[in-house]
Scaffold this active site. Structure first.
Site, PDB file in Angstrom:
ATOM      1  CG  PHE A 116      -1.646   6.027 -10.688  1.00 12.88           C
ATOM      2  CD1 PHE A 116      -0.386   5.723 -10.198  1.00 12.88           C
ATOM      3  CD2 PHE A 116      -2.730   5.991  -9.819  1.00 12.88           C
ATOM      4  CE1 PHE A 116      -0.204   5.398  -8.853  1.00 12.88           C
ATOM      5  CE2 PHE A 116      -2.551   5.668  -8.476  1.00 12.88           C
ATOM      6  CZ  PHE A 116      -1.296   5.379  -8.003  1.00 12.88           C
ATOM      7  NE  ARG A 126      -5.460   0.385   0.088  1.00 15.78           N
ATOM      8  CZ  ARG A 126      -4.208   0.340  -0.362  1.00 15.78           C
ATOM      9  NH1 ARG A 126      -3.895  -0.474  -1.341  1.00 15.78           N
ATOM     10  NH2 ARG A 126      -3.266   1.092   0.169  1.00 15.78           N
ATOM     11  CG  ASP A 132       5.529   1.347 -11.829  1.00 17.98           C
ATOM     12  OD1 ASP A 132       5.454   1.403 -13.055  1.00 17.98           O
ATOM     13  OD2 ASP A 132       5.545   2.370 -11.123  1.00 17.98           O
ATOM     14  CD  GLU A 171       4.258  -6.557  -5.001  1.00  9.65           C
ATOM     15  OE1 GLU A 171       3.133  -6.044  -4.869  1.00  9.65           O
ATOM     16  OE2 GLU A 171       5.301  -5.983  -4.700  1.00  9.65           O
ATOM     17  CG  ASP A 172      -0.110  -4.021  -5.701  1.00  8.68           C
ATOM     18  OD1 ASP A 172       1.108  -4.249  -5.894  1.00  8.68           O
ATOM     19  OD2 ASP A 172      -0.509  -2.998  -5.114  1.00  8.68           O
TER      20      ASP A 172
HETATM   21  P1  5GP Z   1       7.765  -0.625  -8.136  1.00  3.41           P
HETATM   22  O1  5GP Z   1       8.701  -0.724  -6.976  1.00  3.41           O
HETATM   23  O2  5GP Z   1       7.722  -1.828  -9.016  1.00  3.41           O
HETATM   24  O3  5GP Z   1       7.991   0.661  -8.915  1.00  3.41           O
HETATM   25  O4  5GP Z   1       6.351  -0.348  -7.539  1.00  3.41           O
HETATM   26  C1  5GP Z   1       5.554  -1.264  -6.960  1.00  3.41           C
HETATM   27  C2  5GP Z   1       4.508  -0.571  -6.113  1.00  3.41           C
HETATM   28  O5  5GP Z   1       4.167   0.745  -6.589  1.00  3.41           O
HETATM   29  C3  5GP Z   1       3.236  -1.369  -6.191  1.00  3.41           C
HETATM   30  O6  5GP Z   1       3.223  -2.423  -5.243  1.00  3.41           O
HETATM   31  C4  5GP Z   1       2.183  -0.299  -5.943  1.00  3.41           C
HETATM   32  O7  5GP Z   1       2.001  -0.137  -4.561  1.00  3.41           O
HETATM   33  C5  5GP Z   1       2.784   0.965  -6.513  1.00  3.41           C
HETATM   34  N1  5GP Z   1       2.291   1.246  -7.882  1.00  3.41           N
HETATM   35  C6  5GP Z   1       2.990   1.213  -9.029  1.00  3.41           C
HETATM   36  N2  5GP Z   1       2.220   1.516 -10.092  1.00  3.41           N
HETATM   37  C7  5GP Z   1       0.973   1.757  -9.586  1.00  3.41           C
HETATM   38  C8  5GP Z   1      -0.289   2.120 -10.193  1.00  3.41           C
HETATM   39  O8  5GP Z   1      -0.467   2.297 -11.410  1.00  3.41           O
HETATM   40  N3  5GP Z   1      -1.336   2.246  -9.325  1.00  3.41           N
HETATM   41  C9  5GP Z   1      -1.230   2.075  -7.993  1.00  3.41           C
HETATM   42  N4  5GP Z   1      -2.335   2.232  -7.254  1.00  3.41           N
HETATM   43  N5  5GP Z   1      -0.059   1.734  -7.394  1.00  3.41           N
HETATM   44  C10 5GP Z   1       1.033   1.577  -8.185  1.00  3.41           C
END
Ligand code: 5GP
Length: 174
Positions: free
Chosen positions: A149, A162, A100, A96-97
């Site tokens: 962010f 990206r 959050d 995963e990237d």
């Molecule tokens: P979660 O479901 O854990 O809230 O979010 C995961 C997804 O939200 C990540 O895979 C990503 O696509 C997006 N995301 C959450 N925080 C960030 C951030 O700081 N920057 C970016 N570019 N995407 C984020």
């Protein structure tokens, strides 16, 4: 136009950490067949570097998810494509990237368990633990980041940034 404000994690720090993660994963999965399951699109650059830092035979698989946000309820996550039958009985490492709130990962792990893998673990480049809304366990993490962010090294803002080789913070416009 929004521009990244400041570099949070440099290219060399990312590359060093990816090598460490690759070495750790290679040790942990020695003598086991590993499927590296990338989550499109944000994890692509991390995936490509991590795969080359792992000294084991690997199977490449990918899937793509979409999240829908709503002020009144937790985000809804949907599988758009991927998640093959090949995962049954295999050791799967999700790449995963960023984690959050945790909703995306929780959805993904729930989906994978329907496919009967032998084990499922998680490797994320970035983790924002202060934002967690649902408990998920992360097995390998590149860097913990603050509640900001971030973009670059696969992560976008409106499909931009990206291809930056580093992680930077974007300040929202007021
Ligand atoms: P979660 O479901 O854990 O809230 O979010 C995961 C997804 O939200 C990540 O895979 C990503 O696509 C997006 N995301 C959450 N925080 C960030 C951030 O700081 N920057 C970016 N570019 N995407 C984020």
């Amino acid at each position: 136009m929004l521009e990244p404000q400041s570099i949070l994690i440099s290219e060399s720090d990312i590359q060093q950490r990816v090598r460490e993660l690759g070495a750790q994963i290679s040790d942990d999965y020695a003598d086991r067949e590993l499927v590296l399951l990338g989550v499109l699109r944000g994890a692509v650059l991390f995936y490509a570097d991590l795969a080359r830092a792992i000294s084991l035979p690997l199977r490449f698989e990918f899937l793509q998810l979409a999240s829908y946000y709503d002020d009144t309820k937790p985000s809804q996550v949907q599988l758009i494509r991927g998640g093959s039958d090949y995962l049954a009985g295999r050791h799967v490492l999700i790449v995963e990237d960023i984690v959050d709130t945790g909703h995306t990962l929780k959805f993904l792990i729930g989906h994978l368990h329907l496919l009967n893998p032998k084990t499922v673990k998680v490797c994320t480049l970035l983790d924002k633990p202060s934002r967690r809304e649902t408990a998920v366990s992360v097995d390998y993490c590149g860097f913990e980041v603050p509640d900001a962010f971030v973009v670059g090294y696969g992560l976008d803002y409106a499909q931009k940034y990206r291809n930056l080789p580093y992680i930077a913070v974007v300040e929202p416009e007021h």
